[in-house]
Design a protein around this motif. Structure first.
Motif, PDB file in Angstrom:
ATOM      1  N   SER A 160      31.570  38.796  32.964  1.00 38.86           N
ATOM      2  CA  SER A 160      31.297  38.969  34.396  1.00 38.86           C
ATOM      3  C   SER A 160      32.010  37.902  35.220  1.00 38.86           C
ATOM      4  O   SER A 160      32.495  38.180  36.330  1.00 38.86           O
ATOM      5  N   VAL A 161      32.104  36.690  34.679  1.00 36.21           N
ATOM      6  CA  VAL A 161      32.813  35.614  35.368  1.00 36.21           C
ATOM      7  C   VAL A 161      34.310  35.904  35.393  1.00 36.21           C
ATOM      8  O   VAL A 161      34.980  35.708  36.410  1.00 36.21           O
ATOM      9  N   ALA A 162      34.833  36.402  34.278  1.00 35.21           N
ATOM     10  CA  ALA A 162      36.256  36.758  34.214  1.00 35.21           C
ATOM     11  C   ALA A 162      36.583  37.884  35.191  1.00 35.21           C
ATOM     12  O   ALA A 162      37.629  37.859  35.852  1.00 35.21           O
ATOM     13  N   GLN A 163      35.707  38.873  35.288  1.00 38.04           N
ATOM     14  CA  GLN A 163      35.942  39.990  36.193  1.00 38.04           C
ATOM     15  C   GLN A 163      36.000  39.515  37.646  1.00 38.04           C
ATOM     16  O   GLN A 163      36.854  39.945  38.418  1.00 38.04           O
ATOM     17  N   LYS A 164      35.100  38.606  38.015  1.00 34.39           N
ATOM     18  CA  LYS A 164      35.110  38.082  39.380  1.00 34.39           C
ATOM     19  C   LYS A 164      36.377  37.287  39.649  1.00 34.39           C
ATOM     20  O   LYS A 164      36.992  37.410  40.723  1.00 34.39           O
ATOM     21  N   CYS A 165      36.784  36.470  38.682  1.00 33.72           N
ATOM     22  CA  CYS A 165      38.026  35.715  38.820  1.00 33.72           C
ATOM     23  C   CYS A 165      39.209  36.653  39.021  1.00 33.72           C
ATOM     24  O   CYS A 165      40.050  36.444  39.898  1.00 33.72           O
ATOM     25  N   PHE A 166      39.258  37.702  38.219  1.00 30.94           N
ATOM     26  CA  PHE A 166      40.332  38.694  38.302  1.00 30.94           C
ATOM     27  C   PHE A 166      40.402  39.292  39.704  1.00 30.94           C
ATOM     28  O   PHE A 166      41.482  39.391  40.315  1.00 30.94           O
ATOM     29  N   GLU A 167      39.266  39.694  40.240  1.00 29.19           N
ATOM     30  CA  GLU A 167      39.225  40.324  41.556  1.00 29.19           C
ATOM     31  C   GLU A 167      39.557  39.331  42.659  1.00 29.19           C
ATOM     32  O   GLU A 167      40.261  39.658  43.620  1.00 29.19           O
ATOM     33  N   ASP A 168      39.057  38.100  42.535  1.00 25.57           N
ATOM     34  CA  ASP A 168      39.317  37.095  43.559  1.00 25.57           C
ATOM     35  C   ASP A 168      40.793  36.751  43.653  1.00 25.57           C
ATOM     36  O   ASP A 168      41.333  36.527  44.745  1.00 25.57           O
ATOM     37  N   ILE A 169      41.472  36.680  42.517  1.00 24.18           N
ATOM     38  CA  ILE A 169      42.895  36.335  42.527  1.00 24.18           C
ATOM     39  C   ILE A 169      43.736  37.528  42.969  1.00 24.18           C
ATOM     40  O   ILE A 169      44.732  37.380  43.686  1.00 24.18           O
ATOM     41  N   ARG A 170      43.338  38.728  42.567  1.00 24.65           N
ATOM     42  CA  ARG A 170      44.148  39.911  42.880  1.00 24.65           C
ATOM     43  C   ARG A 170      44.013  40.335  44.339  1.00 24.65           C
ATOM     44  O   ARG A 170      45.017  40.610  44.999  1.00 24.65           O
ATOM     45  N   ASN A 171      42.785  40.357  44.859  1.00 24.59           N
ATOM     46  CA  ASN A 171      42.579  40.890  46.203  1.00 24.59           C
ATOM     47  C   ASN A 171      41.635  40.068  47.064  1.00 24.59           C
ATOM     48  O   ASN A 171      41.404  40.406  48.217  1.00 24.59           O
ATOM     49  N   GLY A 172      41.065  39.012  46.503  1.00 22.05           N
ATOM     50  CA  GLY A 172      40.024  38.292  47.204  1.00 22.05           C
ATOM     51  C   GLY A 172      40.472  37.003  47.845  1.00 22.05           C
ATOM     52  O   GLY A 172      41.655  36.820  48.162  1.00 22.05           O
ATOM     53  N   PRO A 173      39.543  36.074  48.010  1.00 20.89           N
ATOM     54  CA  PRO A 173      39.828  34.823  48.725  1.00 20.89           C
ATOM     55  C   PRO A 173      40.828  33.914  48.027  1.00 20.89           C
ATOM     56  O   PRO A 173      41.436  33.055  48.672  1.00 20.89           O
ATOM     57  N   ASP A 174      41.004  34.081  46.727  1.00 25.73           N
ATOM     58  CA  ASP A 174      41.952  33.253  45.982  1.00 25.73           C
ATOM     59  C   ASP A 174      43.235  34.011  45.653  1.00 25.73           C
ATOM     60  O   ASP A 174      43.918  33.716  44.673  1.00 25.73           O
ATOM     61  N   ARG A 175      43.563  34.983  46.488  1.00 25.99           N
ATOM     62  CA  ARG A 175      44.733  35.836  46.235  1.00 25.99           C
ATOM     63  C   ARG A 175      45.978  34.999  45.941  1.00 25.99           C
ATOM     64  O   ARG A 175      46.315  34.071  46.668  1.00 25.99           O
ATOM     65  N   PHE A 176      46.646  35.353  44.843  1.00 26.44           N
ATOM     66  CA  PHE A 176      47.849  34.634  44.400  1.00 26.44           C
ATOM     67  C   PHE A 176      49.063  35.510  44.680  1.00 26.44           C
ATOM     68  O   PHE A 176      49.148  36.647  44.218  1.00 26.44           O
ATOM     69  N   GLU A 177      49.993  34.973  45.447  1.00 35.41           N
ATOM     70  CA  GLU A 177      51.161  35.748  45.866  1.00 35.41           C
ATOM     71  C   GLU A 177      52.289  35.728  44.843  1.00 35.41           C
ATOM     72  O   GLU A 177      53.323  36.358  45.037  1.00 35.41           O
ATOM     73  N   GLY A 178      52.090  35.008  43.750  1.00 37.51           N
ATOM     74  CA  GLY A 178      53.116  34.956  42.719  1.00 37.51           C
ATOM     75  C   GLY A 178      54.002  33.731  42.862  1.00 37.51           C
ATOM     76  O   GLY A 178      53.985  33.023  43.866  1.00 37.51           O
ATOM     77  N   SER A 179      54.798  33.486  41.818  1.00 36.72           N
ATOM     78  CA  SER A 179      55.689  32.331  41.813  1.00 36.72           C
ATOM     79  C   SER A 179      56.907  32.641  40.956  1.00 36.72           C
ATOM     80  O   SER A 179      56.798  33.277  39.910  1.00 36.72           O
ATOM     81  N   THR A 180      58.062  32.191  41.408  1.00 35.94           N
ATOM     82  CA  THR A 180      59.288  32.295  40.621  1.00 35.94           C
ATOM     83  C   THR A 180      59.813  30.890  40.350  1.00 35.94           C
ATOM     84  O   THR A 180      59.511  29.936  41.066  1.00 35.94           O
TER      85      THR A 180
END
Length: 234
Positions: A160-180
């Motif tokens: 459940s913690v992993a699922q929340k992390c996944f959602e937060d990074i993908r579409n939530g407050p911790d959204r990650f725009e990527g890095s090159t």
């Protein structure tokens, strides 16, 4: 730096560390040399510092702080036997002397059994892995028979913690725009119950950056950040 495989119980003797009694290495993470291997090594990609810091910041935000011993990393091999160190180092040196820097880019998030990973698009690393696997196949662990380029962002948590992390990074407050960034070489580390101690770095033969798919003169000599300890407290 994808990410200890060790199981442990009780309290660590220092921040992030395990005692000898607490440390257990899984059978599929054991080199196939037919003998005890007290020293095991990890071979990892090294990137430019800007990319390294961007992915490490994401890891530090989500990895459990009390067991976060490493900064972000993409490991090619995780249990290279110390008894074969001379052969291993000769092979890595030859690869580094005949390879140029190449681009790396983060990709899609994915859920793991107890955490979250981030794919890394780095095709030339697959060729390096296959070349070294052909040379080392006789003593590699089962785990090291395959390679999936990724960063471990979170691990050792409930689903459940992993699922929340996944959602937060993908579409939530911790959204990650990527890095090159740029892979500038390879580094060999000694594994010590979750800590990685740098043994040697192997810069690729041409020290240049990759910008927009083209090689240009390198601008930053600070290319070898340590993966031996977490940067969470820094």
């Amino acid at each position: 730096m994808s990410q200890s495989s060790a199981a442990h119980n009780g309290k660590p003797t220092r921040e992030g560390g395990y005692t000898a009694e607490e440390y257990i290495r899984r059978p599929d993470h054991t080199p196939q040399t037919g003998q005890d291997e007290p020293e095991k090594y990890i071979l990892a990609l090294h990137t430019d510092l800007v990319h390294h810091k961007a992915v490490t910041a994401l890891r530090n935000a989500h990895f459990p702080a009390n067991i976060n011993k490493l900064s972000a990393h993409v490991a090619l091999f995780r249990a290279l036997p110390g008894s074969q160190l001379s052969i291993i180092q000769d092979s890595i040196l030859h690869i580094a002397q005949h390879h140029n820097p190449f681009p790396i880019a983060t990709g899609e998030l994915f859920l793991m059994a107890h955490g979250v990973g981030l794919h890394a698009h780095v095709e030339p690393a697959k060729d390096i892995f296959r070349t070294l696997k052909d040379q080392w196949g006789g003593f590699l662990s089962k785990q090291d028979q395959s390679f999936r380029a990724h960063y471990t962002i979170q691990n050792k948590v409930q689903s459940s913690v992993a699922q929340k992390c996944f959602e937060d990074i993908r579409n939530g407050p911790d959204r990650f725009e990527g890095s090159t960034g740029t892979v500038t070489g390879l580094s060999l580390y000694l594994y010590d119950r979750g800590y990685w101690t740098l043994k040697h770095t192997y810069p690729f033969s041409v020290k240049k950056e990759v910008e927009n798919g083209k090689l240009v003169d390198g601008k930053d000599e600070e290319k070898w950040p340590s993966l031996g300890a977490s940067t969470a407290s820094k």
